[in-house]
Scaffold this active site. Structure first.
Site, mmCIF file in Angstrom:
data_model
loop_
_atom_site.group_PDB
_atom_site.id
_atom_site.type_symbol
_atom_site.label_atom_id
_atom_site.label_comp_id
_atom_site.label_asym_id
_atom_site.label_seq_id
_atom_site.Cartn_x
_atom_site.Cartn_y
_atom_site.Cartn_z
ATOM 1 N N ASN A 9 -6.085 34.643 24.081
ATOM 2 C CA ASN A 9 -5.652 36.007 24.366
ATOM 3 C C ASN A 9 -4.284 35.914 25.034
ATOM 4 O O ASN A 9 -4.186 35.577 26.206
ATOM 5 C CB ASN A 9 -6.693 36.666 25.292
ATOM 6 C CG ASN A 9 -6.280 38.042 25.756
ATOM 7 O OD1 ASN A 9 -5.293 38.604 25.276
ATOM 8 N ND2 ASN A 9 -7.023 38.590 26.707
ATOM 9 N N LYS A 11 -2.178 38.183 25.737
ATOM 10 C CA LYS A 11 -1.854 39.320 26.631
ATOM 11 C C LYS A 11 -0.396 39.764 26.432
ATOM 12 O O LYS A 11 0.123 39.666 25.326
ATOM 13 C CB LYS A 11 -2.151 38.945 28.089
ATOM 14 C CG LYS A 11 -3.574 38.412 28.258
ATOM 15 C CD LYS A 11 -4.007 38.294 29.680
ATOM 16 C CE LYS A 11 -5.420 37.735 29.736
ATOM 17 N NZ LYS A 11 -5.950 37.637 31.082
ATOM 18 N N HIS A 95 -11.641 44.458 27.074
ATOM 19 C CA HIS A 95 -11.176 43.451 28.042
ATOM 20 C C HIS A 95 -11.114 44.069 29.436
ATOM 21 O O HIS A 95 -10.804 45.252 29.590
ATOM 22 C CB HIS A 95 -9.798 42.923 27.630
ATOM 23 C CG HIS A 95 -9.390 41.731 28.434
ATOM 24 N ND1 HIS A 95 -8.831 41.851 29.683
ATOM 25 C CD2 HIS A 95 -9.516 40.405 28.191
ATOM 26 C CE1 HIS A 95 -8.621 40.620 30.169
ATOM 27 N NE2 HIS A 95 -9.028 39.740 29.284
ATOM 28 N N GLU A 97 -9.014 43.924 31.687
ATOM 29 C CA GLU A 97 -7.726 44.530 32.052
ATOM 30 C C GLU A 97 -7.605 45.932 31.466
ATOM 31 O O GLU A 97 -6.968 46.808 32.056
ATOM 32 C CB GLU A 97 -6.572 43.607 31.611
ATOM 33 C CG GLU A 97 -6.446 42.425 32.567
ATOM 34 C CD GLU A 97 -6.068 41.103 31.921
ATOM 35 O OE1 GLU A 97 -5.506 41.105 30.817
ATOM 36 O OE2 GLU A 97 -6.361 40.060 32.539
ATOM 37 N N GLU A 167 -16.687 37.568 30.781
ATOM 38 C CA GLU A 167 -15.516 37.223 31.592
ATOM 39 C C GLU A 167 -15.651 37.838 32.983
ATOM 40 O O GLU A 167 -15.314 39.017 33.178
ATOM 41 C CB GLU A 167 -14.245 37.759 30.937
ATOM 42 C CG GLU A 167 -13.989 37.221 29.551
ATOM 43 C CD GLU A 167 -12.518 37.340 29.172
ATOM 44 O OE1 GLU A 167 -11.911 36.301 28.922
ATOM 45 O OE2 GLU A 167 -11.983 38.446 29.151
ATOM 46 N N GLY A 173 -7.499 34.749 35.369
ATOM 47 C CA GLY A 173 -6.128 34.536 35.827
ATOM 48 C C GLY A 173 -6.028 34.120 37.284
ATOM 49 O O GLY A 173 -4.952 34.130 37.872
ATOM 50 N N SER A 213 -10.095 31.643 33.514
ATOM 51 C CA SER A 213 -9.524 30.384 33.995
ATOM 52 C C SER A 213 -10.062 29.146 33.275
ATOM 53 O O SER A 213 -10.206 28.082 33.885
ATOM 54 C CB SER A 213 -9.710 30.259 35.512
ATOM 55 O OG SER A 213 -9.047 31.322 36.179
HETATM 56 P P1 PGA Z 1 -7.421 33.494 31.869
HETATM 57 O O1 PGA Z 1 -7.706 34.857 31.061
HETATM 58 O O2 PGA Z 1 -7.865 32.354 30.969
HETATM 59 O O3 PGA Z 1 -5.928 33.474 32.100
HETATM 60 O O4 PGA Z 1 -8.209 33.556 33.108
HETATM 61 C C1 PGA Z 1 -8.858 34.999 30.283
HETATM 62 C C2 PGA Z 1 -8.910 36.376 29.658
HETATM 63 O O5 PGA Z 1 -8.509 37.349 30.316
HETATM 64 O O6 PGA Z 1 -9.348 36.535 28.518
#
Ligand code: PGA
Length: 251
Positions: A9, A11, A95, A97, A167, A173, A213
């Protein structure tokens, strides 16, 4: 046996040259990967270019979102048909976010999931709890709510084209990955929920990715768990070596 599925992803990162170069690097590095499904999800504006790089290869392409209407006066939105038109296979929906920053609710996400399926796109549906939810001991309640709401009206047949991604928001992140045991507890709960809702066959066949992460060094421990079938990767999907490290560690 569920085949591992690793999706990147991207982003809101990169420029066009970087997106094309990363896609090219991954296509080359994945040439001989036959035992893992791989997908990359670039920002909308680079999808077309990335789809052209990935066409006919074993790297699939997904979008990071879509809208639930066919066409019309929806300024700034992108339809499922548009994504199909340029060669996308997957779409990330729900997601955290989008849930927590943009304010998407289960009902809206459900409309998008249904539209994606009707239009032949495969949703990667994300679910996950906030830190305060976990601290309050309400993780499973929230996960259940998200599953019920986001997958409302779906049939067992629909589920053949759905991937789930657990997640935990506190792990996205942040560098703070869930332990394999913490993740497996939720994944097993999700699979039980799938059994009750859609039956044992669907539950056994549905892939549930972990996200938050994930990197090469922790991927194996997570994916080694019974109910963890791959990863949705943010930060570590932005470099060929980091992403390939995850793919290779789950084979
Ligand atoms: P990350 O993001 O691996 O940077 O923690 C995962 C995601 O949001 O899908």
């Amino acid at each position: 046996m569920r085949r591992p599925f690793i999706a990147g992803n991207w982003k809101m990162n990169m420029d066009k040259a970087g997106a094309v170069a990363l896609a090219q690097g991954l296509v080359e590095a994945c040439k001989d990967i036959a035992d893992v499904d791989v997908a990359i999800c670039p920002p909308f504006v680079y999808l077309d270019a990335v789809c052209q790089v990935c066409k006919g290869t074993n790297v699939a392409v997904g979008a990071e979102n879509c809208y639930f209407e066919d066409n019309g006066a929806f300024t700034g939105e992108i339809s499922v048909a548009m994504l199909k038109d340029i060669g996308a296979t997957y779409v990330i929906l729900g997601h955290s976010e989008r849930r927590n920053i943009i304010g998407e609710c289960n009902e809206l996400i459900n409309k998008k999931v249904k539209k994606a399926l009707a239009g032949g796109l495969k949703p990667i549906l994300c679910i996950g709890e906030l830190l305060e939810t976990r601290k309050a001991g309400k993780t499973m309640d929230v996960i259940k709510d998200q599953l019920e709401g986001s997958l409302a009206d779906l049939t067992a047949e629909d589920m053949a084209n759905v991937t789930l991604a657990y997640e935990p928001v506190w792990a996205i992140g942040t560098g703070e990955v869930a332990t394999p045991e913490q993740a497996e507890e939720v994944h097993a709960f999700v699979r039980d929920w799938l059994t009750n809702r859609f039956g044992a066959e669907v539950a056994q066949n549905t892939r549930i990715q972990y996200g938050g992460s994930v990197k090469a060094s922790n991927a194996q421990g997570l994916i080694g768990k019974e109910d963890i079938d791959g990863a949705l990767v943010g930060g570590a999907s932005l470099k060929v070596d980091a992403f390939m490290g995850i793919i290779n560690n789950c084979r």
